[in-house]
Design an enzyme around this catalytic site. Structure first.
Site, PDB file in Angstrom:
ATOM      1  N   GLY A 126       0.866  -1.198  -0.030  1.00 18.81           N
ATOM      2  CA  GLY A 126      -0.136   0.028  -0.214  1.00 18.81           C
ATOM      3  C   GLY A 126       0.897   1.107  -0.005  1.00 18.81           C
ATOM      4  O   GLY A 126       1.967   1.310  -0.503  1.00 18.81           O
ATOM      5  N   SER A 127       0.201   2.258   0.595  1.00 17.93           N
ATOM      6  CA  SER A 127       0.846   3.531   0.508  1.00 17.93           C
ATOM      7  C   SER A 127       2.376   3.836   1.100  1.00 17.93           C
ATOM      8  O   SER A 127       3.151   4.467   0.777  1.00 17.93           O
ATOM      9  CB  SER A 127       0.162   4.506   1.448  1.00 17.93           C
ATOM     10  OG  SER A 127      -1.120   4.431   0.851  1.00 17.93           O
ATOM     11  N   THR A 128       2.779   2.509   1.987  1.00 14.85           N
ATOM     12  CA  THR A 128       4.191   2.679   2.518  1.00 14.85           C
ATOM     13  C   THR A 128       5.292   2.448   1.499  1.00 14.85           C
ATOM     14  O   THR A 128       6.394   2.997   1.479  1.00 14.85           O
ATOM     15  CB  THR A 128       4.665   1.486   3.610  1.00 14.85           C
ATOM     16  OG1 THR A 128       4.078   0.123   2.950  1.00 14.85           O
ATOM     17  CG2 THR A 128       3.432   1.566   4.905  1.00 14.85           C
TER      18      THR A 128
END
Lengths: 486, 465
Positions: free
Chosen positions: A216-218
């Site tokens: 995801g956004s990581t």
């Protein structure tokens, strides 16, 4: 009649000679081979005849040995806080074999390693019982406890690394299993093992090393690193060319952001602060597959890690079109990462761009704790230049100070981080994973980088966000390490 | 060649009786097993075993009484045979007791502890030994029972066919309430008596009345009869009693005695040809022989995914190495069942006493056989010579067949290691065997009676240096 008698005497002598030659063949020439034959049960009996060496954390053994209750094996393994340490130790069972450190360092732990030859010879003369050597790990007991307690009854994993050396400080996975319950040779041990194996929650899976999740956004920190390294953007505070809405290349679909944030033409810092899908998706599409892949692989993607326990390879795909690359660059599509991989990404950034090879065995010792072999830190690659790493650190610190990761703030300590809420399942039908990656920094540099992932079936969909679920765990782990540093 | 020319007379010099040598050797033969007994206890529990005193006293008593009887009734007997038998018997008792300490092979289903019973059997064996010495004043008396011996031996050999097979072989007679008996052990002695008596009478006919054919002396048809009969009997034992060992033992015994009696190498060739033909013939259709041979060729092969007894024994030998694990510290119980105490007792010797211990045990047997052959050489009468070589030959063949089978020189056969292995019949019969050999050696070494003053005796006695 004496002549034939003498011949018979010679014949009898030959019979005895044949026996003597044969026993010399079996007990001298073939002896070693037979004694070590895997079908020779003595091999196993000998293996469990003495206390196995221990796996050590913070100078204290987290394993032990006790006398078996039944059968011809004398000692069996015990574990202190077995469920908490299972992702580190693995298990060793008289019936079901062994895995992880218990398997990899088996020669040391059982005492059969060549380097323990002198100890074996000595104990032969002194009459002491043969003993195994010990494995001293790099783990930090307080950090591990914080990680395991933080995950609690939820499914998830934590990996924490010392960015300066690559030493693994915490490696937790929940739900876990108690390796003590499968260590013996009884039917009960087999039953316990089968129960663990059948459990749909997969307690025996080491999620920190062996489960790959969409990051995801990581993953946007990797995309940001790629943008800086490949010169797409130099200044983290300059506006980017990021229209809103932004249509995926060669597609009819718009890439949307999660919430109403100032993402249009946002600077890298602001984009990371608000986790703008549009900005990082477009960076991915602009850089294209090859450049993204190059940076991702420098961070360790598409490669198994051996710490020395094997960690699955994290995935960033090759040969993707622009739209797929864009989605991959915000940690969706095919992109998948182990918690260890995301901890490595964070550690490389926190260590000014130098990625250290992760390891969890500090040294192997003989039974008296004298060192046989010590692991020295090793540089794996340099995914970022020091300048770009510092720029990225500033961006990640903004995330914690002012953005989605405020729950990881620690007073008087610089903390940088990134949240992630990864969707998965067909049409995002399944509960998303909550991610959080972060590092803490003092004047001496960064002592800890951590990656946390929580997969929670019970939480409300709204509650699952990296900032809400995962960040507090990361904070506790970092705090535990910082407390030890003082 | 007549009887008289071969007889050696030692002459008027008084031969030492060597009884004190025997006593000194007996002391070792008692002390060594007692030490072994202590060794097992120390290895198993870290303390001297409680039964050590009783065991030591019991063994000393048996050896002491036997020695006194020999001193009284066979003063010129060979000084080593009694100590050797005592030592082997004593070590056997220790080994059986040591294996009794392994709960997995000492269950009630397997007959429980065997050592106390074996101690009683040993005592009975020594009693029979004493009985033979006491009542058999001259071994030549046995010559009178040549044909009775033949009948008894045949009955003993054929009897097990009518009893159910036990442990895969039909070599037992079960007497309800008493236990089971292995008649072949006794038949071995009785048939040697028959052969000795028969061959002594027939040897000239067999040796001289033969036809020369292609450089070999072939026997006449009518002399061939008994040989073929023994050959057929051996094959019958092999086929109906599935007992490879006994069959090999009897045929081998016959060939050896025939050779000694006739001094004709052609008989050996003839005998070996017959036995080879018989063995190949039987092996081609008897499945149990084939499986034994298969097991012998591939001792470590798994059977139904499990490790076989043969393989377990081989592992035991291999794991023993040069010096062994020490008494009480091996794992020969892995062989399973009662086999470690009986057929496979050498595996325990090999594992716990090592190559050195096993070689020592084999050499003890070799020495005992050598003393037997020496007795045959020294015997003054052809019957004594034949009987002594027959008994020693049978003993040698049995040792070779068992030890060779267990260590893999030849396919495994179901026989027991004399004195060492668990089994009442075996230990009793072998004590009787030793007694007869002692009697022959006593007669052989006894100073010749002073020459009778009659001129008749002077003429018939020929002294050869």
């Amino acid at each position: 009649m004496n002549k034939p008698l003498r011949r018979v005497a010679i014949f009898c002598g030959l019979l005895i000679l044949a026996l003597l030659v044969r026993v010399n063949w079996v007990q001298y020439v073939k002896a070693d081979e037979l004694a070590k034959d895997p079908n020779n049960r003595r091999v196993l009996i000998d293996r469990y005849a003495h206390k196995r060496g221990d796996i050590i954390v913070d100078g204290k053994a987290i394993t032990g040995s006790k006398e078996s209750r039944s059968g011809d094996f004398k000692f069996q393994r015990t574990y202190k806080d077995g469920a908490m340490w299972a992702p580190v130790t693995g298990f060793t069972s008289q019936r079901m074999g062994s895995n992880q450190i218990e398997s990899i360092e088996d020669d040391i732990l059982t005492g059969t390693d060549d380097r323990l030859f002198f100890d074996r010879t000595l104990s032969m003369f002194t009459g002491d019982k043969k003993q195994g050597g010990h494995v001293v790990t790099t783990l930090n007991g307080a950090a591990q406890r914080a990680a395991y307690k933080g995950l609690g009854s939820r499914k998830g994993a934590v990996a924490a690394i010392d960015p300066k050396t690559g030493a693994i400080l915490a490696l937790a996975s929940t739900p876990s299993y108690d390796p003590s319950k499968v260590a013996g040779n009884t039917d009960e041990d087999v039953k316990n093992w089968q129960k663990y194996e059948k459990d749909p929650d997969k307690p025996t899976t080491n999620r920190a090393l062996r489960e790959t999740y969409p990051p995801g956004s990581t993953f946007k920190v990797v995309t940001a690193a790629a943008a800086l390294e490949h010169g797409l953007y130099d200044d983290v505070d300059a506006k980017t060319e990021s229209p809103l809405p932004w249509r995926l290349p060669l597609s009819t679909k718009n890439l949307v952001n999660d919430g109403n944030h100032p993402c249009e033409n946002a600077s890298l810092r602001v984009a990371l602060q608000w986790s703008c899908n549009t900005v990082f998706g477009k960076i991915g599409a602009d850089l294209d597959n090859d450049k993204m892949l190059e940076t991702a692989e420098k961070f360790g993607f598409n490669e198994q890690q051996f710490v020395p326990v094997r960690s699955n390879a994290s995935v960033f795909s090759k040969d993707m079109d622009k739209a797929q690359t864009a989605l991959s660059s915000i940690g969706q599509f095919n992109t998948a990462a182990t918690p260890l991989q995301m901890a490595m990404v964070t550690a490389a950034i926190a260590n000014d761009g130098r990625l250290m090879k992760p390891y969890m065995i500090d040294r192997l010792t003989d039974p008296n704790l004298d060192v046989l072999e010590r692991t020295s830190p090793e540089e794996m690659s340099t995914p970022l230049s020091p300048e770009n790493a510092q720029k990225l650190q500033e961006m990640m610190e903004t995330v914690v100070n002012e953005g989605t990761g405020t729950k990881a703030k620690i007073p008087n300590v610089t903390v940088g981080g990134k949240t992630g809420t990864a969707q998965h399942g067909v049409d995002n039908s399944e509960k998303p994973y909550a991610w959080f990656i972060s590092y803490a920094k003092t004047e001496q540099g960064s002592p800890v980088a951590v990656a946390v992932v929580v997969e929670d079936d019970n939480a409300n969909r709204e509650d699952i966000s990296g900032g809400g679920l995962a960040a507090p765990i990361a904070k506790d782990v970092m705090q535990a390490v910082l407390d030890r540093e003082k | 060649m007549s009887v008289v020319t071969n007889t050696t007379t030692i002459g008027a010099i008084e031969a030492p009786s060597r009884r004190n040598t025997e006593l000194a050797m007996l002391a070792f033969a008692v002390i060594i097993p007692v030490f072994a007994y202590a060794n097992v206890g120390l290895a198993k529990d870290g303390s001297l075993p409680a039964g050590m005193l009783g065991y030591g006293l019991g063994l000393s008593l048996l050896a002491g009484v036997a020695h006194l009887m020999v001193r009284k009734f066979a003063p010129y007997a060979d000084p080593l045979m009694l100590p050797l038998a005592t030592l082997l018997n004593g070590l056997g008792l220790v080994l059986i007791w040591r294996l009794d300490l392994e709960p997995t092979i000492t269950t009630d289903a397997l007959g429980g502890a065997m050592a106390p019973k074996q101690m009683i059997w040993s005592a009975l064996g020594v009693a029979l030994f004493l009985g033979v010495l006491l009542f058999l004043k001259d071994h030549r008396v046995l010559q009178r029972y040549t044909y009775i011996s033949m009948v008894v031996a045949l009955v003993l050999l054929i009897l097990p066919m009518f009893f159910p097979a036990k442990f895969g072989a039909r070599i037992w007679i079960t007497i309800p309430g008493v236990g089971s008996l292995q008649p072949a052990e006794f038949a071995k002695i009785i048939i040697a008596i028959f052969f000795a008596g028969y061959l002594m009478v027939k040897r000239d006919a067999l040796a001289l009345a033969s036809r020369r054919f292609m450089g070999m002396y072939l026997p006449r048809g009518r002399d061939l009869g008994p040989i073929l009969a023994i050959w057929a009997l051996s094959l019958m034992i092999l086929i109906f009693e599935t007992d490879l060992g006994t069959s090999l033992l009897f045929f081998g015994l016959f060939v050896i005695m025939l050779y000694v009696a006739t001094e004709r190498t052609s008989w050996v060739v003839f005998g070996l040809t017959l036995s080879a033909a018989g063995a190949v013939g039987v092996a081609s259709f008897a499945s149990h022989v084939q499986s034994r041979v298969e097991n012998w060729l591939n001792p470590l092969a798994l059977q139904d995914g499990g490790v076989t007894e043969t393989a377990q024994a081989v592992y035991a030998f291999g794991s023993g190495g040069l010096f062994g694990s020490g008494l009480g510290q091996g794992y020969s119980r892995l062989i399973g069942g009662i086999a470690p105490k009986s057929d496979y007792i050498l595996a325990t010797v090999g594992e716990e006493m090592g190559l050195t211990g096993l070689m020592a045990i084999i050499l003890l047997y070799g020495l005992l056989i050598e003393r037997g052959v020496r007795t045959a050489l020294a015997a003054r009468d052809p019957f004594g010579k034949l009987l002594a070589i027959g008994l020693s030959g049978a003993f040698a063949l049995q040792v070779f067949v068992v030890a060779g089978g267990v260590t893999g020189v030849i396919p495994l056969t179901g026989m027991t290691m004399p004195f060492l292995a668990q089994g009442g019949s075996s230990v009793i019969a072998n004590w009787a065997l030793i007694a007869i050999l002692l009697r022959i050696s006593d007669t052989a070494r006894r100073p010749a009676p002073a020459p009778a003053p009659t001129s008749d005796a002077e003429m018939t006695q020929v002294v050869r240096p």
